[in-house]
Design an enzyme around this catalytic site. Structure first.
Site, PDB file in Angstrom:
ATOM      1  CE  LYS A 264      -3.688  -1.530   2.811  1.00  0.00           C
ATOM      2  NZ  LYS A 264      -4.606  -1.558   1.580  1.00  0.00           N
ATOM      3  NE  ARG A 338     -10.570 -10.419  -2.039  1.00  0.00           N
ATOM      4  CZ  ARG A 338     -11.227  -8.782  -2.714  1.00  0.00           C
ATOM      5  NH1 ARG A 338     -10.997  -9.313  -4.068  1.00  0.00           N
ATOM      6  NH2 ARG A 338     -11.596  -8.194  -2.125  1.00  0.00           N
TER       7      ARG A 338
END
Ligand code: BES
Ligand code: MN
Ligand code: ZN
Length: 485
Positions: A264, A338
């Site tokens: 990020k 996920r």
């Protein structure tokens, strides 16, 4: 703070501060009306007026708190007003203050619960890491005296629930506010064990070796880049029984999300210490379930890992075999939530539950879709979705349903594995849900994406403060209480 319930009449109390609730367009009791210049205080929502009644009332100070119009009020009106009053009492450095329940058409226990929640959550702050604070800065109001005319039982019952709920929210906020170097996957395991000890939950915490043994390929892959090894955590309240449903709560517990190799940007990366907000909500809800001894079988499942880039980290292109046997092609290591949830959701199936609910700070896309005022919801059971919608309205932790048509699930199919972990730019919150759907079998399941609601930059409600909101805890508490009847 302690909340003491006793009988008494507010306007006859001598107290450092008397808080009086007022409805817009309704007349104040004459004793109060004479103290305020008509028109200065209209009892608009969140309007407050501090007065010094001197000899006209036994109370040293009087705080009028507006509730708005009676017809548009909800429990959250009371929750927010109660927080404002508590903050004023703290600002005044009081030891105690006094109030009574606002007159309302809502059930007494509900109003009492909201009052307790708002008071306790409004006073919440996270000071653990501040040194050398002055006594003024750390001052806590010790006591709220809640005056009741007549039957105290319903008030006491509501306050008890409110106190239990606030304690669960506090746990969740503390965990999400604490930094990644304090709240590691191992620490989440310890917290689960502490809850187990306190409330008699059966607790299981699996470390790396047990995860390898058990085939938890998703959690292992995401956690393999970090020296803070992953954990899979299960805490179980009650047991399977024909007359009470089994509900599995599954939380994303990424204790820090750097993005991994798909790293990020530096700006605001620090906020990714809250990427275990789903896990925090599950633990907070279990705290409440234990405290209230709800007659349900509730299984809390936390998938905990730290997502780091390193020479041992998982990489784009890697293919992972999850607990379910299904394989995932990793296209972006930043879509890690996920992947850990895949193992947790599959695991939940072994309980043959009536409901599986996962909570996760899963996608930036849900913030784009709904902003900071709604939890993104999708799943496989409209009945369960409806229950959550209702619980969301009742708790003011509102959910908004997004579609989960087959087309979205198809977007997550991989050419060379069973699934890929990203589905392109558009509909990112929903494709993430489409991915998760592959791991829940035919069990009724709801996914709650709390990425937009788990953290606030400022107190957008009087009972919030900058930082973790503890979102999900009150929603789950409401849902579980509704199940318990
Ligand atoms: N933890 C983030 C999502 C997030 C974003 C939570 C902002 C709270 C605030 C998640 O792991 C993530 O990085 N999601 C990616 C998915 C993408 C790579 C498909 C995202 O949303 O950008
Ligand atoms: Mn991520
Ligand atoms: Zn994440």
């Amino acid at each position: 703070m302690e909340i003491v319930i006793r009988s008494g009449v507010a306007l006859r109390e001598s107290t450092p501060l008397l808080v009086q609730w007022a409805w817009e367009e309704e007349t104040l009791p004459t004793e109060l009306a004479s103290l305020v210049e008509a028109g200065d205080f209209k009892a608009k929502p969140k309007q407050t007026q501090l007065l010094y009644p001197r000899e006209s009332l036994p109370a040293r100070r009087l705080l009028l708190v507006g509730l708005g119009k009676r017809g548009s009020a909800s429990a959250d009106t009371v929750r927010q007003a109660a927080a404002l009053a508590a903050l004023k009492a703290r600002e005044l450095q009081l030891e105690s203050y006094t109030t009574s329940l606002p007159a309302s058409d809502m059930p007494t226990a509900l109003v009492a619960q909201a009052l307790a929640e708002g008071t306790l959550l409004g006073l919440y702050r996270f000071l653990e890491y501040k040194s050398n604070l002055s006594p003024e800065q750390t001052h806590e109001v010790a006591r709220l005296e809640l005056l009741v005319e007549g039957d105290t039982a319903a008030v006491q019952a509501g306050v008890n629930v409110g106190q239990a709920v606030a304690a669960g929210v506090k746990l969740a906020r503390d965990l999400a506010n604490a930094p990644g170097n304090a709240v590691t996957p191992a620490r989440l395991g310890e917290v689960a064990e502490e809850l187990g000890q306190r409330f008699g939950f059966a607790t299981t915490v699996l470390g790396k070796a047990a995860l390898q043994e058990g085939g938890f390929g998703g959690i292992l892959a995401v956690g393999q880049g970090s020296a803070n090894e992953p954990r899979f955590i299960v805490i179980e309240h009650g047991s399977t029984s024909p007359d009470s449903p089994t509900i599995c709560l599954v939380g994303k517990g990424i204790t820090f999300d750097t993005g991994g190799i798909s790293i990020k940007p530096a700006e605001n990366m620090d906020a990714m210490k809250m990427d275990m907000g789903g896990a925090a909500a599950v633990l907070g809800a279990m705290h409440i379930v234990g405290e209230l001894k709800l007659p349900l079988h509730v299984v809390g499942i936390v998938c905990a890992a730290e997502n780091m880039p390193s020479s041992t980290a998982y990489k784009p292109g890697d293919i992972i075999r999850t607990l379910s046997g299904k394989t995932i092609e990793v296209l972006n290591t930043d879509a890690e939530g996920r992947i850990v949830l895949a193992d947790g959701l599959h695991y939940a199936q072994r309980y043959e539950p009536q409901a599986i609910i996962d909570l996760a700070t899963l996608t930036g896309a849900v913030m784009v879709a709904l902003g900071p005022h709604a939890i993104g919801m999708m799943g496989t059971s409209q009945e369960l979705a409806n229950r959550l919608t209702q619980a969301g309205e009742a708790s003011a932790e509102r959910v908004w349903q997004l579609p989960l048509w087959d087309e979205y699930r198809d977007m997550m199919k991989s050419e060379i594995a069973d699934l890929k972990n990203t589905g392109g730019r558009y509909g990112g919150a929903i494709t993430a849900g489409g991915f998760l759907a592959a791991f829940v079998g035919d069990y009724p399941w709801i996914h709650l994406d709390i990425a937009g609601t788990a953290w606030v930059e400022s107190a957008t409600r009087p009972y919030y403060s900058k930082g973790a909101t503890g979102i999900g805890v009150r929603l789950l508490a409401q849902l579980l209480q509704d199940y318990a009847g």
